[in-house]
Scaffold this motif. Structure first.
Motif, PDB file in Angstrom:
ATOM      1  N   TYR A  71      27.940 -13.578  57.223  1.00 14.64           N
ATOM      2  CA  TYR A  71      28.506 -14.930  57.163  1.00 14.64           C
ATOM      3  C   TYR A  71      27.900 -15.697  55.997  1.00 14.64           C
ATOM      4  O   TYR A  71      26.731 -15.535  55.642  1.00 14.64           O
ATOM      5  CB  TYR A  71      28.226 -15.659  58.478  1.00 14.64           C
ATOM      6  N   GLU A 112      28.540 -19.732  53.672  1.00 11.18           N
ATOM      7  CA  GLU A 112      29.287 -20.942  53.337  1.00 11.18           C
ATOM      8  C   GLU A 112      29.231 -21.123  51.827  1.00 11.18           C
ATOM      9  O   GLU A 112      28.172 -21.013  51.212  1.00 11.18           O
ATOM     10  CB  GLU A 112      28.702 -22.147  54.066  1.00 11.18           C
ATOM     11  N   TYR A 145      33.706 -24.032  52.207  1.00 15.92           N
ATOM     12  CA  TYR A 145      34.569 -23.169  53.027  1.00 15.92           C
ATOM     13  C   TYR A 145      33.716 -22.021  53.558  1.00 15.92           C
ATOM     14  O   TYR A 145      32.609 -21.756  53.070  1.00 15.92           O
ATOM     15  CB  TYR A 145      35.760 -22.646  52.221  1.00 15.92           C
ATOM     16  N   GLN A 146      34.223 -21.325  54.578  1.00 19.92           N
ATOM     17  CA  GLN A 146      33.477 -20.279  55.260  1.00 19.92           C
ATOM     18  C   GLN A 146      33.999 -18.896  54.893  1.00 19.92           C
ATOM     19  O   GLN A 146      35.204 -18.712  54.704  1.00 19.92           O
ATOM     20  CB  GLN A 146      33.580 -20.449  56.775  1.00 19.92           C
ATOM     21  N   PRO A 171      26.364 -20.700  63.661  1.00 26.27           N
ATOM     22  CA  PRO A 171      27.565 -21.041  62.892  1.00 26.27           C
ATOM     23  C   PRO A 171      28.816 -20.660  63.675  1.00 26.27           C
ATOM     24  O   PRO A 171      28.844 -19.661  64.392  1.00 26.27           O
ATOM     25  CB  PRO A 171      27.423 -20.191  61.630  1.00 26.27           C
ATOM     26  N   VAL A 191      32.941 -20.007  63.417  1.00 25.57           N
ATOM     27  CA  VAL A 191      34.131 -19.770  62.605  1.00 25.57           C
ATOM     28  C   VAL A 191      35.338 -19.922  63.517  1.00 25.57           C
ATOM     29  O   VAL A 191      35.596 -19.076  64.375  1.00 25.57           O
ATOM     30  CB  VAL A 191      34.108 -18.371  61.962  1.00 25.57           C
TER      31      VAL A 191
END
Length: 417
Positions: free
Chosen positions: A232, A234, A246-247, A375, A377
């Motif tokens: 993951y 950002e 954005y991710q 986190p 999503v």
């Protein structure tokens, strides 16, 4: 899957099958076609403002590589230039494609990828023996003779071949109208992929959920959920062009050689604001900078299928000569006036709790949480995705989900929630 027909008006049909679920080999070469993949995505995006997109860059590269074997002069150089092979010594790209496909379909992998190539030749027409030899050498292509004047029978035969090599996911690719008395060759390339998530979603955690489209409307879909260890990160382009931060989430398949990468803008930011920044170097930046950590993932079940007329798209990218009467495909046969009349790609991808293939509970999940420990999503709005080989960078699938599978209130799946 690729179909290439060579005739006086030469007909090329280029089709591709795709499913999702991971590759292993020593000394795997690096794929050099990322720039081509991204340019093709942007060209397809321009043609359908609010549509889902699915295509296989690797399959198109293989298909064009097969055409390149029979090309000379400007026809040859345009293909090499657009695919990014112009910096390689002539002919090296064929070994590159051969090694990439061999690595992906290695027997030791924990996923299934099958590449199948076939040549359907007009009976009574002489083709260059060296061309046929190289097709077998680099692409393991089967060779069959047919009579294209029997167009309905040929369409049925090729469609059956395609179905058999795509687990029946791609049906009725061609019709009798795709052939004529001047068709001389149909070249078919099919790819099948099935993989299971390394961390599978539990079906009992799947709920009905609202998915917000970029036009402001909402649809009901089935949303999968899990908390697990994923890659993951950002990111921000340093401006407001992409809507700020954005991710990027990378979810490996079993074996971890293959993965799906999901790129998600903020809830209030349309995907169209993010798409302009997508470039080949950025794909590598995402892959190199995502870190393994625990993430909460909300991902809709989705199925995307698309048939694309690639002729105009490839022409826009710079592959023009093979589609005109100036085409030089004389390495295939001594026949004159051969050119590509049509290029078609058909792709299919389905993503479920188990993984991706070209293959329940009750209530709603809350959109807000009082305490977020990891986190999150939340893919409840349009997103971009790729399925790639993490060793070579080969992109098997690329696309976007603008609308997932819609669940209507009277659907059985909705009633069971």
């Amino acid at each position: 899957m690729l179909i290439l027909d060579v005739l006086s008006p030469l007909l090329l049909l280029l089709s591709i099958l795709l499913l999702g679920y991971g590759c292993r080999a020593a000394d795997i070469p690096e794929d050099t076609t990322s720039e081509f993949s991204v340019r093709l995505y942007h060209q397809l995006k321009a043609a359908g403002v609010q549509d889902n997109i699915i295509f296989s860059p690797l399959s198109i590269a293989i298909a064009l590589g097969m055409v390149e074997l029979g090309a000379k002069g400007a026809s040859l150089e345009e293909i090499r230039q657009v695919l990014g092979f112009n910096h390689l010594l002539p002919g090296v790209e064929f070994s590159l494609l051969q090694n990439l496909t061999s690595a992906l379909s290695d027997d030791d992998t924990q996923y299934v990828i099958r590449f199948a190539n076939s040549l359907f030749l007009q009976e009574g027409v002489t083709f260059n023996p060296e061309f046929l030899h190289l097709m077998r050498k680099y692409f393991r292509a089967d060779v069959e003779t047919v009579d294209f004047t029997e167009s309905a029978a040929v369409a049925e035969q090729i469609n059956s071949w395609v179905e058999n090599h795509t687990e029946s996911k791609i049906r009725e690719l061609l019709s009798a109208d795709d052939f004529s008395s001047v068709t001389r060759l149909t070249l078919v390339n099919a790819v099948y992929f099935r993989g299971s998530w390394k961390n599978q979603f539990r079906p009992e955690n799947t709920r009905t959920f609202s998915f917000s489209k970029d036009d402001g409307s909402e649809v009901q879909t089935l949303m999968m959920y899990q908390q697990g260890d994923f890659y993951y990160g950002e990111f921000s382009d340093g401006s407001q062009e992409a809507g700020g931060v954005y991710q990027v989430l990378e979810m490996p398949y079993e074996g971890e050689d293959m993965s799906m990468m999901i790129v998600l803008p903020r809830q209030e930011v349309p995907l169209a604001s993010l798409e302009p920044i997508i470039k080949a170097p950025l794909l590598e930046e995402w892959a190199n900078n995502v870190k393994r950590q625990k993430v909460e993932v909300y991902l809709p079940r989705f199925k995307v299928e698309q048939k694309i007329d690639l002729r105009s798209t490839l022409q826009e990218l710079g592959i023009k000569n093979i589609f005109t009467s100036d085409a030089d495909l004389s390495a295939m046969t001594d026949g004159k006036d051969l050119y590509i009349g049509k290029a078609v790609q058909k792709a299919y991808l389905e993503v479920t709790e188990e993984g991706a293939e070209g293959a329940v509970g009750s209530g709603m999940i809350a959109l807000t949480r009082t305490l977020v420990l990891y986190p999150q999503v939340m893919a409840d709005h349009p997103f971009f995705f790729i399925i790639r080989n993490r060793r070579t960078g080969s992109i098997l699938f690329m696309g976007r989900v603008m609308t997932p599978e819609v669940i209507e209130p009277n659907d059985q799946d909705f009633d069971s929630m």
